[in-house]
Motif scaffolding. Structure first.
Motif, PDB file in Angstrom:
ATOM      1  N   ALA A 266       0.845  -1.214   0.000  1.00  9.65           N
ATOM      2  CA  ALA A 266       0.000   0.000   0.000  1.00  9.65           C
ATOM      3  C   ALA A 266       0.874   1.255   0.000  1.00  9.65           C
ATOM      4  O   ALA A 266       0.553   2.253  -0.660  1.00  9.65           O
ATOM      5  CB  ALA A 266      -0.917  -0.011   1.225  1.00  9.65           C
ATOM      6  N   PHE A 267       1.978   1.206   0.735  1.00 15.53           N
ATOM      7  CA  PHE A 267       2.905   2.351   0.726  1.00 15.53           C
ATOM      8  C   PHE A 267       3.499   2.517  -0.676  1.00 15.53           C
ATOM      9  O   PHE A 267       3.484   3.604  -1.245  1.00 15.53           O
ATOM     10  CB  PHE A 267       4.045   2.129   1.738  1.00 15.53           C
ATOM     11  N   ALA A 268       4.006   1.400  -1.231  1.00 11.74           N
ATOM     12  CA  ALA A 268       4.686   1.458  -2.534  1.00 11.74           C
ATOM     13  C   ALA A 268       3.736   1.937  -3.627  1.00 11.74           C
ATOM     14  O   ALA A 268       4.095   2.764  -4.472  1.00 11.74           O
ATOM     15  CB  ALA A 268       5.257   0.083  -2.869  1.00 11.74           C
ATOM     16  N   ASP A 269       2.498   1.433  -3.611  1.00 14.74           N
ATOM     17  CA  ASP A 269       1.524   1.805  -4.654  1.00 14.74           C
ATOM     18  C   ASP A 269       1.286   3.311  -4.696  1.00 14.74           C
ATOM     19  O   ASP A 269       0.903   3.867  -5.721  1.00 14.74           O
ATOM     20  CB  ASP A 269       0.181   1.112  -4.393  1.00 14.74           C
ATOM     21  N   ASN A 270       1.445   3.972  -3.534  1.00 15.94           N
ATOM     22  CA  ASN A 270       1.185   5.418  -3.488  1.00 15.94           C
ATOM     23  C   ASN A 270       2.465   6.248  -3.523  1.00 15.94           C
ATOM     24  O   ASN A 270       2.443   7.457  -3.271  1.00 15.94           O
ATOM     25  CB  ASN A 270       0.370   5.748  -2.232  1.00 15.94           C
TER      26      ASN A 270
END
Ligand SMILES: NC(=O)C1=CN([C@@H]2O[C@H](COP(=O)(O)OP(=O)(O)OC[C@H]3O[C@@H](n4cnc5c(N)ncnc54)[C@H](O)[C@@H]3O)[C@@H](O)[C@H]2O)C=CC1
Ligand SMILES: N[C@@H](CC=O)C(=O)O
Ligand code: NA
Length: 431
Positions: A372-376
């Protein structure tokens, strides 16, 4: 000013924490002030809401009144000090004083951050002073350095602890494990808090001060409504504990920045984790500290008592002397004309962030969460797990990231089945 004497007769509006400390200070210093300036200051009339209340100062018969407008319009009054607070009747009283050619000194940040531009225009038109050193960071000389010494400085950022009440509460919670409500009651007792302490604890007071700082630092008008603010009422002992364990203290910060390319100004107030080695971390109790960063001057720090009757009265008296001297010379200070600032929202600002998550104890959780961090587009600087099994909590600190991206990350995290709760979200400043 009385024609045939060197006495400046003062009409004092409000005799609470600040006004009540100012009267004895003027009495104590009046000989020194006269020796240095040739002007004698005399508190001639004092307006209060309740004349019967014992306020610990001795006043001659007839000095006290409930009618503040009668003080302002009294031909025997040369200069007006407003330490009532709030928008009305302070606005009406100051307007009347300025229009009558009487300089005004005020500590009222709420008023100035909302309708200051209107009052400064009236002061300029009337050719008299409207001075307000006490309105920002209490007794610390900050407004005068910003508007005079740093006038030519390309100020990049101003950041600081701008509210004494909340710094006092956070200090008591951090150092003594005090309850929030008990610490607030003590701050009120000590004369630090606003009449309605919601202004302090929800960040409105610091926000008003930040708006005033931004207006002066960037020469463009920023008002209270432009400021993003979060207060400290949601900060828990657990938040303070996690911060401490990781090497930080929690402070309520006001941050004023300008985008060097667009000139847009961002003004925000929110709790932040500050590393224990940072100078702001050591600012305790009702003290305030303000960092000013400029391209030419580098870093400056202003430190001192940001709240309390006596320190605030000191700032008021400095302004009163300036205004009295200017009055005697027929001159006045001017802020210059301010256009409206272009405001940059919180979404466009950047910081590091601490995010803590209550998660279910199952395989693949960490993978989903870091995804979720990487996707954003938010990169993780540090991560750790607190507890094990059903009580497991994941704590992340990000690298510097855009607020909008971090908010999108939090939304993505909330959507994950494995995330039971986003339990903590706090910006990290000064690493
Ligand atoms: N207490 C502090 O540490 C600081 C206060 N200030 C500002 O100074 C101002 C005064 O603060 P405090 O002295 O703490 O407030 P306070 O509540 O202790 O005193 C207010 C005074 O104004 C009088 N008053 C209220 N309404 C009035 C009316 N309509 N007519 C005449 N008198 C009236 C009250 O009777 C009281 O004497 C506020 O604008 C505050 O934000 C600024 C910096 C620090
Ligand atoms: N309520 C204010 C008073 C000074 O501005 C504070 O706590 O800082
Ligand atoms: Na000040």
């Amino acid at each position: 000013m009385a024609n045939d004497t060197n006495t400046v007769r003062i009409g004092l509006l409000g005799c609470g924490n600040v006004g009540g400390a100012l009267i004895p200070l003027i009495e104590q210093q009046s000989d020194v002030i006269e020796a240095r300036t040739g002007i004698r200051l005399e508190v001639t009339r004092v307006a209060v809401r309740n004349v019967a209340r014992d306020r610990g100062v001795t006043l001659a018969d007839g000095v006290l009144t409930r009618d503040a407008m009668a003080v302002v319009t009294d031909p025997d009054i040369d200069l007006v000090i407003e330490v009532i607070g709030g928008i009305e009747p302070a606005r009406e009283l100051i307007t009347a004083a300025l229009r009558a050619g009487k300089p005004v000194v005020t500590g009222n940040k709420e008023l100035l951050a909302n309708v200051g531009h209107e009052l400064f225009a009236i002061a300029d038109e009337a050719g008299v002073d409207l001075l307000f050193e006490a309105a920002v960071a209490g007794g610390i000389p900050l407004i005068r350095p910003l508007r005079e010494s740093l006038r030519g400085e390309p100020v990049t950022r101003v950041m600081g602890i701008l509210n004494g009440t909340t710094n006092f509460i956070l200090t008591k919670m951090t150092e003594e494990g005090a309850e929030y409500a008990t610490a607030l009651a003590e701050a009120q007792e000590l004369g630090y808090a606003e009449r309605d302490p919601t202004a302090d604890v929800e960040g409105y007071d610091a926000g008003a001060k930040a708006a005033i700082i931004a207006s002066i630092a960037y020469g463009s008008r920023v008002v209270a409504g432009d400021v993003y603010h979060e207060g400290i009422s949601a900060i828990t002992a657990a938040d303070i504990g996690v911060a401490s364990r990781l090497g930080y203290v929690v402070k309520l910060l006001g941050i004023v920045e300008q985008d060097p390319e667009t000139g847009a100004v961002a003004v925000r107030v929110h709790p932040a984790m500050v590393p224990k080695h940072h100078p702001l971390a050591s600012v305790r109790e009702s003290f305030n500290a303000v960092f000013v960063e400029g391209d030419a001057v580098g870093q400056l720090m202003f430190y001192g008592r940001g709240a309390g009757g006596a320190p605030t009265a000191s700032a008021v008296l400095g302004d009163v002397i300036d205004a009295a001297v200017n009055l005697s010379k027929g001159t006045h200070a001017t802020l210059g004309s301010f256009g409206r600032a272009t405001i940059m929202g919180i979404d466009e600002t950047s910081a590091e962030y601490l995010i803590s998550l209550d998660v279910s104890d199952e395989p693949g959780v960490l993978h989903a969460v870091t995804g979720a961090f990487a996707d954003n587009g938010v990169s993780i600087r540090a991560a750790e797990q607190e507890g094990i099994g059903p009580d497991a909590r994941l704590v992340f600190i990000t690298h510097t990231a855009r607020e909008a991206d971090v908010q999108a990350t939090v939304r993505s995290l909330r959507d994950l089945d494995a995330v039971l709760k986003v339990g903590g979200f706090i910006r990290v400043i000064g690493s």
